[in-house]
Design a protein around this motif. Structure first.
Motif, short mmCIF file in Angstrom:
data_model
loop_
_atom_site.label_atom_id
_atom_site.label_comp_id
_atom_site.label_asym_id
_atom_site.label_seq_id
_atom_site.Cartn_x
_atom_site.Cartn_y
_atom_site.Cartn_z
N ALA A 168 0.78 -1.18 0.05
CA ALA A 168 -0.04 -0.09 0.07
C ALA A 168 0.97 1.10 -0.07
CB ALA A 168 -0.92 -0.02 1.16
N THR A 169 1.92 1.23 0.80
CA THR A 169 2.88 2.36 0.65
C THR A 169 3.54 2.51 -0.37
OG1 THR A 169 2.98 2.12 3.27
CG2 THR A 169 4.82 3.41 1.92
N ALA A 170 4.17 1.34 -1.05
CA ALA A 170 4.98 1.29 -2.26
C ALA A 170 3.90 1.81 -3.36
CB ALA A 170 5.24 0.04 -2.70
N TYR A 171 2.68 1.81 -3.28
CA TYR A 171 1.79 2.04 -4.35
C TYR A 171 1.42 3.80 -4.26
CZ TYR A 171 -2.50 2.63 -7.51
OH TYR A 171 -3.27 2.92 -8.33
N SER A 172 1.33 3.85 -3.07
CA SER A 172 1.06 5.41 -2.75
C SER A 172 2.24 6.31 -3.20
CB SER A 172 0.62 5.56 -1.23
OG SER A 172 -0.40 5.04 -0.80
N VAL A 173 3.48 5.91 -2.77
CA VAL A 173 4.45 6.80 -2.99
C VAL A 173 4.67 6.55 -4.78
CG1 VAL A 173 7.05 6.22 -3.14
CG2 VAL A 173 5.88 5.95 -1.01
N ARG A 174 4.23 5.41 -5.42
CA ARG A 174 4.34 5.59 -7.01
C ARG A 174 3.35 6.70 -7.58
NH1 ARG A 174 5.46 3.67 -11.91
NH2 ARG A 174 3.96 3.03 -13.25
N MET A 175 2.08 6.85 -6.59
CA MET A 175 1.36 7.89 -7.19
C MET A 175 1.92 9.40 -6.88
SD MET A 175 -1.26 6.45 -8.54
CE MET A 175 -0.20 5.25 -9.28
N VAL A 176 2.62 9.15 -5.75
CA VAL A 176 3.35 10.72 -5.39
C VAL A 176 4.57 10.91 -6.56
CG1 VAL A 176 4.82 11.83 -3.80
CG2 VAL A 176 2.78 10.63 -2.92
N GLU A 177 5.06 9.95 -6.93
CA GLU A 177 6.14 10.02 -8.02
C GLU A 177 5.60 10.50 -9.25
OE1 GLU A 177 9.45 7.16 -10.26
OE2 GLU A 177 7.82 6.27 -9.14
N GLN A 178 4.30 10.19 -9.54
CA GLN A 178 3.61 10.73 -10.81
C GLN A 178 3.55 11.96 -10.72
OE1 GLN A 178 0.46 7.82 -11.69
NE2 GLN A 178 1.80 6.61 -13.16
N VAL A 179 2.85 12.30 -9.56
CA VAL A 179 2.55 13.96 -9.15
C VAL A 179 3.77 14.71 -9.38
CG1 VAL A 179 1.70 15.47 -7.44
CG2 VAL A 179 0.40 13.28 -7.92
N CYS A 180 5.03 14.06 -8.85
CA CYS A 180 6.08 14.87 -8.95
C CYS A 180 6.56 15.16 -10.41
CB CYS A 180 7.22 14.28 -8.05
SG CYS A 180 7.08 13.84 -6.54
N HIS A 181 6.52 14.06 -11.45
CA HIS A 181 6.79 14.38 -12.87
C HIS A 181 5.83 15.44 -13.21
CE1 HIS A 181 9.78 11.21 -13.41
NE2 HIS A 181 9.05 10.63 -12.71
N ILE A 182 4.57 15.37 -12.78
CA ILE A 182 3.46 16.30 -13.60
C ILE A 182 3.68 17.57 -13.08
CG2 ILE A 182 1.10 17.07 -13.51
CD1 ILE A 182 0.41 13.88 -13.12
N GLU A 183 4.34 17.79 -11.72
CA GLU A 183 4.59 19.10 -11.38
C GLU A 183 5.78 19.68 -12.07
OE1 GLU A 183 3.11 21.31 -9.36
OE2 GLU A 183 1.45 20.01 -9.97
N GLU A 184 6.89 18.83 -12.21
CA GLU A 184 8.08 19.15 -13.03
C GLU A 184 7.79 19.45 -14.38
OE1 GLU A 184 11.05 16.04 -12.47
OE2 GLU A 184 11.35 16.41 -10.63
N TYR A 185 6.81 19.02 -15.10
CA TYR A 185 6.37 19.05 -16.33
C TYR A 185 5.71 20.43 -16.31
CZ TYR A 185 3.51 18.77 -20.53
OH TYR A 185 2.78 19.16 -21.82
N ARG A 186 4.86 20.61 -15.28
CA ARG A 186 4.32 22.12 -15.39
C ARG A 186 5.46 23.12 -15.36
NH1 ARG A 186 1.62 23.96 -10.14
NH2 ARG A 186 0.52 25.94 -10.90
N LYS A 187 6.41 22.91 -14.41
CA LYS A 187 7.35 23.99 -14.37
C LYS A 187 8.21 24.11 -15.67
CE LYS A 187 7.97 23.37 -9.33
NZ LYS A 187 9.03 22.62 -8.52
N GLN A 188 8.44 23.05 -16.34
CA GLN A 188 9.22 23.09 -17.64
C GLN A 188 8.34 23.65 -18.65
OE1 GLN A 188 9.79 19.03 -19.03
NE2 GLN A 188 10.82 19.69 -20.81
N ILE A 189 7.07 23.51 -18.82
CA ILE A 189 6.32 24.16 -19.84
C ILE A 189 6.11 25.65 -19.47
CG2 ILE A 189 4.00 24.41 -20.63
CD1 ILE A 189 5.36 22.04 -21.75
N LEU A 190 6.20 26.19 -18.09
CA LEU A 190 6.08 27.56 -17.90
C LEU A 190 7.69 28.08 -18.53
CD1 LEU A 190 4.92 30.02 -16.62
CD2 LEU A 190 6.00 29.26 -14.50
N ILE A 191 8.55 27.47 -18.02
CA ILE A 191 10.05 28.11 -18.48
C ILE A 191 10.04 28.16 -20.32
CG2 ILE A 191 12.43 27.71 -18.47
CD1 ILE A 191 12.03 26.64 -15.66
#
Length: 149
Positions: free
Chosen positions: A98-121
């Protein structure tokens, strides 16, 4: 020994603390404080982060990540700790599915937030988190690596 999980750089702010720490004992006082730190990388197996305090392998640690409201909070265990600059680099592992799965979801959110910053720049577009997620999923979700659980 080869790494079991692919690492992805993130640099997101988290808070680490020692659960049930007894601050009344002088030798524990500084280690009982919660520390806001940055992750170095994150994967299903765990994460690594900076720490101002040395931590012992096997020690339980509470990890809190503020990407959403409410924050994601879990308990992990220190796998390793090594000196880095004026502080330490700490590897924290998660053992249950359950924790491993949750951390994987957090990892995807991290990628999305990095993408958001990259698109802004790169493009000057200030995407909402939802719009960034929709674009990222359309472009990259199929290539997001799957992990053995």
């Amino acid at each position: 020994m080869p790494r079991r999980f692919i690492r992805h750089p993130t640099g997101i702010p988290i808070q680490i603390s020692i659960p049930n720490c007894n601050a009344d004992l002088p030798e524990h006082r500084s280690n009982c404080d919660a520390h806001r730190v940055q992750t170095n990388d994150i994967s299903v197996g765990g994460l690594s982060c900076e720490s101002p305090e040395i931590m012992n392998a096997g020690q339980a640690v509470e990890v809190e990540i503020w990407l959403n409201n409410p924050s994601f909070k879990t308990i992990g265990h220190v796998l390793w700790c090594k000196g880095q600059g004026s502080g330490y680099l700490v590897g924290i592992g998660f053992s249950d599915f359950a924790t491993a799965y949750s951390v994987r979801m957090v990892e995807q959110v991290c990628h999305i937030e990095e993408y958001r910053k990259q698109i802004l720049i790169e493009e000057g577009r200030d995407l909402s988190s939802e719009a960034a997620a929709e674009e990222w999923i359309g472009k990259y979700a199929a290539d997001f690596p799957s992990y053995p659980c």
